[in-house]
Design a protein around this motif. Structure first.
Motif, PDB file in Angstrom:
ATOM      1  N   LYS A  12       0.811  -1.215   0.000  1.00  8.55           N
ATOM      2  CA  LYS A  12       0.000   0.000   0.000  1.00  8.55           C
ATOM      3  C   LYS A  12       0.843   1.261   0.000  1.00  8.55           C
ATOM      4  O   LYS A  12       0.321   2.380  -0.055  1.00  8.55           O
ATOM      5  CB  LYS A  12      -0.926   0.023   1.229  1.00  8.55           C
ATOM      6  CG  LYS A  12      -1.998  -1.048   1.214  1.00  8.55           C
ATOM      7  CD  LYS A  12      -3.008  -0.773   0.120  1.00  8.55           C
ATOM      8  CE  LYS A  12      -4.189  -1.734   0.195  1.00  8.55           C
ATOM      9  NZ  LYS A  12      -5.167  -1.455  -0.876  1.00  8.55           N
ATOM     10  N   ARG A  82      -6.950   0.248   3.955  1.00  6.61           N
ATOM     11  CA  ARG A  82      -7.888  -0.722   4.520  1.00  6.61           C
ATOM     12  C   ARG A  82      -8.299  -1.750   3.464  1.00  6.61           C
ATOM     13  O   ARG A  82      -8.776  -1.383   2.398  1.00  6.61           O
ATOM     14  CB  ARG A  82      -9.128   0.018   5.027  1.00  6.61           C
ATOM     15  CG  ARG A  82     -10.141  -0.883   5.716  1.00  6.61           C
ATOM     16  CD  ARG A  82     -11.353  -0.092   6.172  1.00  6.61           C
ATOM     17  NE  ARG A  82     -11.141   0.591   7.437  1.00  6.61           N
ATOM     18  CZ  ARG A  82     -11.877   1.611   7.872  1.00  6.61           C
ATOM     19  NH1 ARG A  82     -12.831   2.109   7.115  1.00  6.61           N
ATOM     20  NH2 ARG A  82     -11.620   2.160   9.040  1.00  6.61           N
ATOM     21  N   THR A  83      -8.058  -3.041   3.808  1.00  6.22           N
ATOM     22  CA  THR A  83      -8.565  -4.118   2.944  1.00  6.22           C
ATOM     23  C   THR A  83      -9.661  -4.903   3.665  1.00  6.22           C
ATOM     24  O   THR A  83     -10.270  -5.779   3.078  1.00  6.22           O
ATOM     25  CB  THR A  83      -7.451  -5.124   2.577  1.00  6.22           C
ATOM     26  OG1 THR A  83      -7.086  -5.868   3.751  1.00  6.22           O
ATOM     27  CG2 THR A  83      -6.210  -4.430   2.020  1.00  6.22           C
ATOM     28  N   GLN A  85      -9.047  -7.058   5.850  1.00  6.86           N
ATOM     29  CA  GLN A  85      -8.445  -8.314   6.324  1.00  6.86           C
ATOM     30  C   GLN A  85      -7.565  -8.016   7.536  1.00  6.86           C
ATOM     31  O   GLN A  85      -7.022  -6.904   7.642  1.00  6.86           O
ATOM     32  CB  GLN A  85      -7.573  -8.945   5.233  1.00  6.86           C
ATOM     33  CG  GLN A  85      -8.285  -9.156   3.911  1.00  6.86           C
ATOM     34  CD  GLN A  85      -9.474 -10.096   4.040  1.00  6.86           C
ATOM     35  OE1 GLN A  85      -9.353 -11.186   4.582  1.00  6.86           O
ATOM     36  NE2 GLN A  85     -10.631  -9.643   3.577  1.00  6.86           N
ATOM     37  N   ASP A  88      -4.183  -5.091   8.461  1.00  2.95           N
ATOM     38  CA  ASP A  88      -4.191  -3.832   7.706  1.00  2.95           C
ATOM     39  C   ASP A  88      -3.297  -2.777   8.338  1.00  2.95           C
ATOM     40  O   ASP A  88      -2.856  -1.861   7.661  1.00  2.95           O
ATOM     41  CB  ASP A  88      -5.624  -3.276   7.610  1.00  2.95           C
ATOM     42  CG  ASP A  88      -6.387  -3.851   6.437  1.00  2.95           C
ATOM     43  OD1 ASP A  88      -5.779  -4.546   5.603  1.00  2.95           O
ATOM     44  OD2 ASP A  88      -7.603  -3.603   6.354  1.00  2.95           O
TER      45      ASP A  88
END
Ligand SMILES: Nc1ncnc2c1ncn2[C@@H]1O[C@H](COP(=O)(O)OP(=O)(O)OP(=O)(O)O)[C@@H](O)[C@H]1O
Ligand SMILES: [Mg+2]
Length: 112
Positions: A12, A82-83, A85, A88
Motif C-alpha cells: 500500500k 484498509r482491505t 483483512q 491492515d
C-alpha cells in the motif's frame, strides 16, 4: 502539530505516498519494519522443519502535520490502506511540541 505513525501493508506504500502528496503532505519518513499485532503467532512444519511466523514485514510511514490536517490524513489512511483483512495496520498519533528546519532555523508549522 501531530505526528502520525502508520504501520501499513508494504503493497500500500506507493498509493499512500501519492495520496499524501495530493493532500499536500510532502515531508515524510518511511521505514521497512517487522511487527505483529493481535493475532496469535502461527507455526507449522515446512519440509520437516518447524517454523514460526511471528513478525511480518510492514512499512512505517511517519508524517508530522498541522493539527488541522489530522482528520483528513487519518481518513486517507483508512481509505487507501484498509482491505478489511486482519493485518491492515495501525495508526499512532502523538503531539509534537516543536519542529526546526535545520537549513534556515525556521520553526513550527513553517518548518514542516
Ligand atoms: N500495540 C502495538 N504496538 C506497536 N506496534 C503495533 C501494535 N499493534 C500493531 N502494531 C504494528 O502494526 C502492524 C500491523 O498490526 P495489525 O494490523 O496486525 O494490528 P491488529 O491489532 O492485529 O489488527 P488486526 O486484527 O486488523 O490484524 C504490526 O505488524 C506491528 O508492526
Ligand atoms: Mg493483526
Amino acid at each position: 502539530m501531530k505526528k502520525i505513525e502508520a504501520i501499513i501493508r508494504p503493497e500500500k506504500l506507493e498509493e499512500m505516498k501519492k495520496s499524501l502528496s495530493l493532500l499536500g503532505v510532502h515531508g515524510m519518513t518511511v521505514t521497512e519494519v517487522k511487527g505483529c499485532g493481535n493475532q496469535p503467532k502461527q507455526s507449522g512444519y515446512y519440509r520437516g522443519q518447524q517454523f514460526t511466523v511471528d513478525l511480518l514485514p510492514k512499512v512505517k510511514i511517519e508524517v508530522v502535520i498541522p493539527d488541522a490536517m489530522e482528520d483528513m490524513v487519518i481518513d486517507e489512511f483508512f481509505k487507501v490502506a484498509r482491505t478489511l483483512q486482519v493485518g491492515d495496520g495501525k495508526i499512532f498519533v502523538s503531539t509534537i511540541s516543536e519542529v526546526y528546519r535545520i537549513r534556515t532555523g525556521e520553526s513550527g508549522e513553517n518548518a514542516l
